[in-house]
Scaffold this motif. Structure first.
Motif, PDB file in Angstrom:
ATOM      1  N   THR A   1       0.833  -1.200   0.000  1.00  0.00           N
ATOM      2  CA  THR A   1       0.000   0.000   0.000  1.00  0.00           C
ATOM      3  C   THR A   1       0.868   1.252   0.000  1.00  0.00           C
ATOM      4  O   THR A   1       2.084   1.195   0.211  1.00  0.00           O
ATOM      5  CB  THR A   1      -0.924   0.028   1.226  1.00  0.00           C
ATOM      6  OG1 THR A   1      -0.126   0.220   2.410  1.00  0.00           O
ATOM      7  CG2 THR A   1      -1.700  -1.273   1.352  1.00  0.00           C
ATOM      8  N   LYS A   2       0.238   2.407  -0.213  1.00  0.00           N
ATOM      9  CA  LYS A   2       0.982   3.664  -0.201  1.00  0.00           C
ATOM     10  C   LYS A   2       1.528   3.973   1.188  1.00  0.00           C
ATOM     11  O   LYS A   2       2.425   4.816   1.331  1.00  0.00           O
ATOM     12  CB  LYS A   2       0.098   4.807  -0.694  1.00  0.00           C
ATOM     13  CG  LYS A   2      -1.145   5.051   0.136  1.00  0.00           C
ATOM     14  CD  LYS A   2      -1.984   6.163  -0.473  1.00  0.00           C
ATOM     15  CE  LYS A   2      -3.253   6.408   0.341  1.00  0.00           C
ATOM     16  NZ  LYS A   2      -4.085   7.481  -0.267  1.00  0.00           N
ATOM     17  N   GLU A   3       0.996   3.287   2.212  1.00  0.00           N
ATOM     18  CA  GLU A   3       1.539   3.434   3.566  1.00  0.00           C
ATOM     19  C   GLU A   3       2.651   2.430   3.819  1.00  0.00           C
ATOM     20  O   GLU A   3       3.097   2.261   4.953  1.00  0.00           O
ATOM     21  CB  GLU A   3       0.432   3.243   4.613  1.00  0.00           C
ATOM     22  CG  GLU A   3      -0.629   4.340   4.626  1.00  0.00           C
ATOM     23  CD  GLU A   3      -1.672   4.128   3.543  1.00  0.00           C
ATOM     24  OE1 GLU A   3      -1.743   2.981   3.014  1.00  0.00           O
ATOM     25  OE2 GLU A   3      -2.398   5.081   3.216  1.00  0.00           O
TER      26      GLU A   3
ATOM     27  N   GLY B   1      -1.691   6.554  -9.474  1.00  0.00           N
ATOM     28  CA  GLY B   1      -0.591   5.814 -10.082  1.00  0.00           C
ATOM     29  C   GLY B   1      -0.267   6.223 -11.510  1.00  0.00           C
ATOM     30  O   GLY B   1       0.640   5.655 -12.127  1.00  0.00           O
TER      31      GLY B   1
END
Length: 224
Positions: A81-83, A188
């Motif tokens: 994930t982006k985290e 993205g």
């Protein structure tokens, strides 16, 4: 004199080429901005019924809503994930009320939840149609024994789960609170064309300055 003519020719051709590349990137910037606007509009549009024969060119990112049942069986696509949390996107077969069987990207689960049983059965889904552009020659092949994929290959997933090659990415779902939907966004999709514009025109300025300098240095010296 011949040296001046040669330097002028090389300098002029080089400057023209760099300026042409900069102008081309300006055109690409406008094209990408228009594309992103189109995608954003499609993603946020009022959901419609699933098209009968959706195609990538016409229906990519289209917002849809379907009612039916999440069937047994699922595929796990490795995801970060982006985290920076690692886990899996859960891809399951979805049987619509009118008897169609399509792919459903239910969302993300942490790595520890990979083998956890997930709710199936009747539900309604709102999401977007997507034909992901993921993977290349460096992407590892699917691990069938451990049920791990490294890209959302629609054709492959459809063959494995016996569905149409149609993928709905859920943005909201009511079947399982343990799965976190990962809605389709434009995050993205890169738009680096402004950087390219600046780069090419900067190079054109430097080239023009260098050409001017060399022409000045090569000018005939007056006697006296």
């Amino acid at each position: 004199m011949r040296r001046l003519i040669f330097l002028s020719l090389v300098g002029g051709l080089g400057l023209a080429a760099l300026l042409a590349l900069g102008i081309w990137q300006i055109q690409r910037l406008a094209w990408k901005a228009d594309l992103l606007q189109t995608i954003t509009t499609r993603i946020a549009a009022t959901p419609v019924a699933l098209p009968q024969s959706p195609t990538e060119d016409r229906d990519r990112y289209r917002a849809v809503t379907v009612a039916g049942e999440i069937d047994e069986g699922e595929l796990h696509v490795f995801w970060v994930t982006k985290e920076a949390e690692t886990g899996y996107r859960i891809i399951a077969p979805f049987l619509t009320e009118d008897g169609r069987r399509v792919l459903l990207d239910r969302g993300f689960v942490p790595a520890a939840g990979k083998e956890r049983a997930r709710a199936t059965g009747a539900t309604s889904i709102t999401g977007n149609l997507l034909w992901p552009d993921e993977g290349d020659w460096t992407t590892p092949p699917p691990e069938v024994d451990t049920n791990i994929l490294y890209a959302r290959d629609v054709s492959y997933m459809a063959e494995r789960l016996g569905t149409e090659p149609v993928l709905i990415v859920a943005r909201s779902a009511s079947a399982d609170a343990d799965v976190t939907p990962q809605p389709v966004t434009t995050a993205g999709i890169q738009n680096n064309h402004l950087q390219y514009v600046i780069t090419w025109f900067s190079l054109a300025f430097i080239w023009a300055a260098m050409t001017t300098y060399f022409l000045w240095r090569s000018r005939p010296k007056s006697e006296g």
